[in-house]
Structures are given as C-alpha cells and as structure tokens.
Design a protein around this motif. Structure first.
Motif, PDB file in Angstrom:
ATOM      1  N   GLY A 308      18.326  25.228  23.090  1.00 45.62           N
ATOM      2  CA  GLY A 308      17.555  24.372  22.178  1.00 45.62           C
ATOM      3  C   GLY A 308      17.065  25.188  21.005  1.00 45.62           C
ATOM      4  O   GLY A 308      16.613  26.328  21.178  1.00 45.62           O
ATOM      5  N   MET A 309      17.136  24.629  19.788  1.00 48.28           N
ATOM      6  CA  MET A 309      16.749  25.400  18.599  1.00 48.28           C
ATOM      7  C   MET A 309      16.534  24.492  17.396  1.00 48.28           C
ATOM      8  O   MET A 309      16.974  23.339  17.388  1.00 48.28           O
ATOM      9  CB  MET A 309      17.810  26.445  18.279  1.00 48.28           C
ATOM     10  CG  MET A 309      19.211  25.901  18.157  1.00 48.28           C
ATOM     11  SD  MET A 309      20.462  27.209  18.336  1.00 48.28           S
ATOM     12  CE  MET A 309      21.803  26.280  19.055  1.00 48.28           C
ATOM     13  N   ASN A 310      15.864  25.044  16.377  1.00 43.49           N
ATOM     14  CA  ASN A 310      15.727  24.333  15.109  1.00 43.49           C
ATOM     15  C   ASN A 310      16.779  24.851  14.123  1.00 43.49           C
ATOM     16  O   ASN A 310      17.614  25.693  14.468  1.00 43.49           O
ATOM     17  CB  ASN A 310      14.308  24.453  14.548  1.00 43.49           C
ATOM     18  CG  ASN A 310      13.928  25.881  14.159  1.00 43.49           C
ATOM     19  OD1 ASN A 310      14.780  26.735  13.900  1.00 43.49           O
ATOM     20  ND2 ASN A 310      12.635  26.162  14.112  1.00 43.49           N
ATOM     21  N   GLU A 311      16.733  24.345  12.890  1.00 43.28           N
ATOM     22  CA  GLU A 311      17.781  24.675  11.917  1.00 43.28           C
ATOM     23  C   GLU A 311      17.771  26.151  11.529  1.00 43.28           C
ATOM     24  O   GLU A 311      18.828  26.743  11.280  1.00 43.28           O
ATOM     25  CB  GLU A 311      17.648  23.794  10.669  1.00 43.28           C
ATOM     26  CG  GLU A 311      16.426  24.029   9.800  1.00 43.28           C
ATOM     27  CD  GLU A 311      15.140  23.445  10.353  1.00 43.28           C
ATOM     28  OE1 GLU A 311      14.061  23.776   9.812  1.00 43.28           O
ATOM     29  OE2 GLU A 311      15.202  22.652  11.322  1.00 43.28           O
ATOM     30  N   GLN A 312      16.582  26.779  11.494  1.00 41.30           N
ATOM     31  CA  GLN A 312      16.509  28.203  11.165  1.00 41.30           C
ATOM     32  C   GLN A 312      17.155  29.045  12.266  1.00 41.30           C
ATOM     33  O   GLN A 312      17.913  29.983  12.003  1.00 41.30           O
ATOM     34  CB  GLN A 312      15.039  28.620  10.991  1.00 41.30           C
ATOM     35  CG  GLN A 312      14.242  27.800   9.989  1.00 41.30           C
ATOM     36  CD  GLN A 312      14.649  28.045   8.566  1.00 41.30           C
ATOM     37  OE1 GLN A 312      15.034  29.162   8.212  1.00 41.30           O
ATOM     38  NE2 GLN A 312      14.577  27.029   7.725  1.00 41.30           N
ATOM     39  N   GLU A 313      16.828  28.685  13.505  1.00 40.84           N
ATOM     40  CA  GLU A 313      17.327  29.443  14.653  1.00 40.84           C
ATOM     41  C   GLU A 313      18.835  29.251  14.841  1.00 40.84           C
ATOM     42  O   GLU A 313      19.540  30.183  15.229  1.00 40.84           O
ATOM     43  CB  GLU A 313      16.552  29.005  15.892  1.00 40.84           C
ATOM     44  CG  GLU A 313      15.069  29.368  15.802  1.00 40.84           C
ATOM     45  CD  GLU A 313      14.140  28.432  16.553  1.00 40.84           C
ATOM     46  OE1 GLU A 313      12.912  28.549  16.360  1.00 40.84           O
ATOM     47  OE2 GLU A 313      14.627  27.567  17.320  1.00 40.84           O
ATOM     48  N   LEU A 314      19.319  28.044  14.570  1.00 40.65           N
ATOM     49  CA  LEU A 314      20.761  27.791  14.643  1.00 40.65           C
ATOM     50  C   LEU A 314      21.506  28.653  13.634  1.00 40.65           C
ATOM     51  O   LEU A 314      22.517  29.298  13.962  1.00 40.65           O
ATOM     52  CB  LEU A 314      21.053  26.307  14.381  1.00 40.65           C
ATOM     53  CG  LEU A 314      22.536  25.938  14.224  1.00 40.65           C
ATOM     54  CD1 LEU A 314      23.310  26.220  15.509  1.00 40.65           C
ATOM     55  CD2 LEU A 314      22.682  24.468  13.820  1.00 40.65           C
ATOM     56  N   ASP A 315      21.037  28.683  12.398  1.00 39.00           N
ATOM     57  CA  ASP A 315      21.697  29.478  11.361  1.00 39.00           C
ATOM     58  C   ASP A 315      21.672  30.963  11.712  1.00 39.00           C
ATOM     59  O   ASP A 315      22.661  31.682  11.506  1.00 39.00           O
ATOM     60  CB  ASP A 315      21.016  29.236  10.012  1.00 39.00           C
ATOM     61  CG  ASP A 315      21.731  29.932   8.874  1.00 39.00           C
ATOM     62  OD1 ASP A 315      22.851  29.510   8.530  1.00 39.00           O
ATOM     63  OD2 ASP A 315      21.189  30.920   8.337  1.00 39.00           O
ATOM     64  N   ASN A 316      20.555  31.420  12.270  1.00 38.80           N
ATOM     65  CA  ASN A 316      20.422  32.826  12.644  1.00 38.80           C
ATOM     66  C   ASN A 316      21.415  33.194  13.750  1.00 38.80           C
ATOM     67  O   ASN A 316      22.125  34.205  13.661  1.00 38.80           O
ATOM     68  CB  ASN A 316      18.994  33.090  13.115  1.00 38.80           C
ATOM     69  CG  ASN A 316      18.642  34.566  13.139  1.00 38.80           C
ATOM     70  OD1 ASN A 316      19.348  35.401  12.570  1.00 38.80           O
ATOM     71  ND2 ASN A 316      17.558  34.895  13.799  1.00 38.80           N
TER      72      ASN A 316
END
Length: 498
Positions: A308-316
């Motif tokens: 599970g993640m947000n858009e910042q964490e997905l991109d990272n």
C-alpha cells in the motif's frame, strides 16, 4: 443619452443575474452528481459485511503533536524570501534552518514528507514551542502506522493484535478491541506533525494541496523494540492478515554497523514464519535513504503479497526498481493513466524477481497493489489470488479518505468535490483506451494481462492476469487532518479483502 445608460445598466444587471443563476444551476447539478456517486459508493461499501478477520500488525507507536504549519512557522517567513528550494532535500535535519528549508521544499510541492533529526536539543525545542502555541493551533493524537491502521481495522470489525510499546497515557487512546503485545514504557516517541491546507501561504510560497510534513527524533521505533514480544504472541493468534509497517523510522537513523540489517532480518524471519494461508501486506512510507530501500527489497518486499502506498511512495519505489535512484518528490496530483503505468511497472518488476529466484520456498509473488491519491483509489489484484471484493474495497477506501480528512463519520456531498475528469485513459501509452466516468457505476474495474520479462529475454514472456479497479474520491473541501489518512485508507481497503 439617459436611455443608452439605462439600457447598458439593465444589460449589465441582467448579465450579472444570469451569471448567478447559471452558477447556481451548475452548483445544483454538481451536488446532484456527487450525491448519486456517494449513494452508489455506499451501496458497494456495505455489500459484504466484515466477518471478524484476525489481523496482526507491527511495528511501533508514537504520540503525534499536530500543529498548523503556517501559524507555527509564521515568525520564520523571512528565511524563504528569494530562495530556490531545489537543493534543500536534506536527509538528516541537523539545524533549524535546514528544517525550515526542507519543509519549504515539500510545502511548495504539496508533497508529504517524513524526516529524522538526530539533533535532540533542536527537536525538543520545536516540540516545546508547539506545546506553547494556542490550544486552537495544536493537539495530541495516537500516532504510528501500526496503531492507526490497527485502530481503523478494529473499528471496521477486525480482531487486531498490535506489536508496539507505549505509555499508559498513550494506551488510553487505543481502541479497547486492539490487543497490545508490547510492554509499557515511560516516554513515548513524539512526532511533530506540520499540517497545511490547499492554498496556505508561507512567505512567497503557496501549497497546491493539503498535506503534512513530519519531523521526529525517535528512539524506540528505529530499533523495532516491540518485535520480540510481538513474535511471541503471533503463533497463538494465527492471523488471517499480517501487516508490516513503520519501517520508515529506520530511515537515516544512526545505527552501529550491522544492527539495522539484523533487525530487518528478524522481520524477514517473522514474515517467513507465517502460514501460507496468512496474507502479508507491507505499508510503504516516505523513504529517502537508498540503502534502506535496497534492504527492504532484500528482506521485506519478496515476502509480501501486497503493498500500500501513495503517489510519492509509488514513484520512489518505481525509480529505485528501474534506475537504482531515489525520487524525492513526485507529482502530487498524478493522472490515473500515469499512476497505473507506474503501478504496472512495480508489479511486473517485483514479480519478475520472484520467478525462478526462490531457493527458500518462502518468497511470495506480489498479488496486490493499493495506490491511494487525493483524487482516486487504484487497485491491481491478481486473478485467482486470495484477495476478495476488490471493487467494494475501492469504494470503502474512497469513502474512508473523505471521512478521515474531513474528521467526520458522515460524507457530505456539499463538503466535497471531484478532481477526476469525465473519463480517464488506462495508460499513458498512445492509443490506450479511455473509460468514461459513470455516476451510477463510480468504481471502474477491468481485466488485464501484465507481462513479465524473464532474465531480460523479451522473447520469453509470462503474464499475470489481474483485475484493476479505480474509484474516485469525494475530496474534502476543508481538510481537518491529513496525517494518518493513508493508514486509515489502507486499513479500510484491506478489511474487505481478507
């Protein structure tokens, strides 16, 4: 002359009146649209009741001290005058100036961030300053990924075992249905939460969306101090779902050589010890240390069924998998097509690493990704996996986003707005099909095959069949709280899928 002036005046008045009536008509139409969407999201949310699943979740806890960022930092506005913030991405905050510049970097992007400072004197000085601010500008709350996710899942009907140590005072804020395994401690770790809303200004900077910046000086959480007591309680609990969270507290902490790797190895062993029937979820967070992310890819991600993640964490995570580099900040309002392409890449790469590379027999293919953004919830779930009710989970996650951010159990259409367009592309690739948005079927789901390239040989392809679901979020117009939103959303999405 008088006649001409009168005509002009009347025409102007008529135009203004027409504009008011037309705006009221548009507002009325939008309210009707939001009400229809809300009703159908609610229908999906309650379609399958929660049947008391057993959920074990670690690690750690903290006491969150929330402050309104622009008020807390008002006396420091002059430091940001005329500066370019592209270089102020400090990993470890050592001075107050670095703290202010780092906050400014993320504030102007509207991006969530979580940073460690080893300077305890600085941290305690900032905490004391926050505590002395007016009661309207600060408040305390139960914090930490594990307690917040666990509390949400208990609220929704799950039986929860929590791996955390906390004080008696902090424990009093824990839901009584949550069973705490860790021993009591005298002093909780504190997280200073700087929250801001869309359009907030600090100096010449304006935030494009509501978000938060977290500063901490943790002592218990980086050591995963509750891990052993949690481990002792797990066999008798026999969880349906095991959640790993809070590992971002290890980011940039100053360990003795080999200590962090040894703690992560114990996390790996704990994950490996779970029954094959126990689903395992890893909750991503804000990481800035490449070495830690590389360790997570060795010890944690290969043993996770779900992320599970947000858009910042997905991109990272995508950047690290594709290029070996960290992505410090990403678009805070990404389009669906762009996010889905990133999620497909992560899904394929992590599954590609699994294929033919499991000497222990304990690794797990990734079968679920949940991406939560301001505007929408997106799920990728393997067909035939143990995850259930993806469409309903997307609806529940969407409604939980509004409820948490608005700090209300009621979703009010009049306090909401949509950011999704009338249709969205399923990919940013040329020729990708578009899915029209239907108010009466607000959660869009479809089947896909995600190809995996084996050993770099593009001629030898294997594919994973998946279901993808996207749900719009009725965004809260006046955000009351953003910290903990991802944890509440993830918990709500998970509780319907196990």
């Amino acid at each position: 002359m008088f006649s001409l002036l009168s005509t002009a005046t009347m025409f102007g008045a008529f135009t203004a009146l027409f504009a008011i009536i037309f705006q009221a008509y548009l507002s009325s139409n939008e309210l009707v649209k939001l009400t229809v969407i809300l009703q159908h999201l609610r229908d999906l949310e309650v379609e399958f009741p929660v049947a008391g699943p057993r959920v074990a979740i670690g690690y750690g806890s903290c006491s969150d001290l929330h402050v309104r960022a622009v008020n807390f930092l008002a006396h420091n506005e002059t430091i940001v005058s005329g500066l370019n913030f592209t270089d102020y991405t400090f990993d470890d905050i050592t001075t107050e100036e670095e703290f202010l510049l780092n906050f400014a970097y993320y504030f102007q992007q509207g991006a969530a961030a979580e940073r460690f400072t080893a300077n305890r004197e600085l941290f305690l000085r900032l905490v004391q300053r926050a505590k002395k601010s007016s009661s309207a500008d600060h408040h305390w709350a139960l914090g930490g990924n594990a307690p917040v996710i666990g509390s949400r899942m208990a609220m929704e009907g799950a039986n929860v075992l929590l791996g955390a140590k906390m004080s008696n005072k902090l424990k009093s804020h824990l839901r009584p249905e949550v069973l705490l395994t860790g021993s009591l401690i005298e002093d909780d770790d504190i997280h200073l939460i700087l929250e801001y809303n869309t359009g907030d200004t600090w100096g010449q900077l304006v935030s494009p969306r509501a978000n938060r910046y977290i500063l901490h000086n943790d002592r218990h959480n980086p050591m995963l101090s509750s891990l052993e007591e949690f481990d002792a309680a797990l066999p008798d609990f026999n969880p349906d779902l095991f959640i790993v969270s809070g590992l971002q507290m290890m980011d940039n902490y100053m360990y003795q050589p080999g200590v962090r790797e040894a703690r992560l190895l114990k996390v790996q062993h704990q994950m490996q010890a779970q029954s094959p029937h126990t689903l395992i979820h890893f909750e991503m967070a804000s990481f800035v240390e490449l070495e830690l992310l590389q360790q997570l890819m060795r010890y944690v991600l290969p043993y996770s069924d779900s992320i599970g993640m947000n858009e910042q964490e997905l991109d990272n995570l995508r950047q690290v998998l594709e290029t070996g580099r960290i992505s410090l900040v990403a678009d805070s309002n990404p389009r669906v097509a762009h996010s889905l392409d990133q999620a497909r890449s992560v899904f394929a790469r992590l599954n590609q690493q699994f294929v033919g590379n499991d000497a222990t027999g304990k690794r797990r293919p990734l079968s679920r990704i949940h991406l939560h953004t301001l505007a929408y919830q997106a799920f990728i779930v393997s067909k035939g996996s143990s995850w259930k009710h993806t469409k309903q989970a997307a609806a529940k996650a969407s409604l939980t986003a509004h409820r948490h951010v608005c700090a209300s159990t009621i979703v009010n259409p009049d306090a909401s707005y949509l950011q999704m367009d009338g249709s969205f592309a399923v990919s940013a690739k040329p020729g990708a099909r578009r899915i029209p948005f239907d108010n009466r079927v607000p959660v869009s789901c479809w089947d896909e095959s995600i190809p995996l390239s084996l050993d770099g040989d593009k001629a030898s392809l294997k594919a994973v069949e998946v279901e993808i679901c996207v749900a719009p979020v009725l965004i809260c117009k006046n955000a009351k709280q953003t910290v903990g939103a991802g944890d509440n959303i993830s918990g709500a999405g998970l509780v319907l899928q196990i």
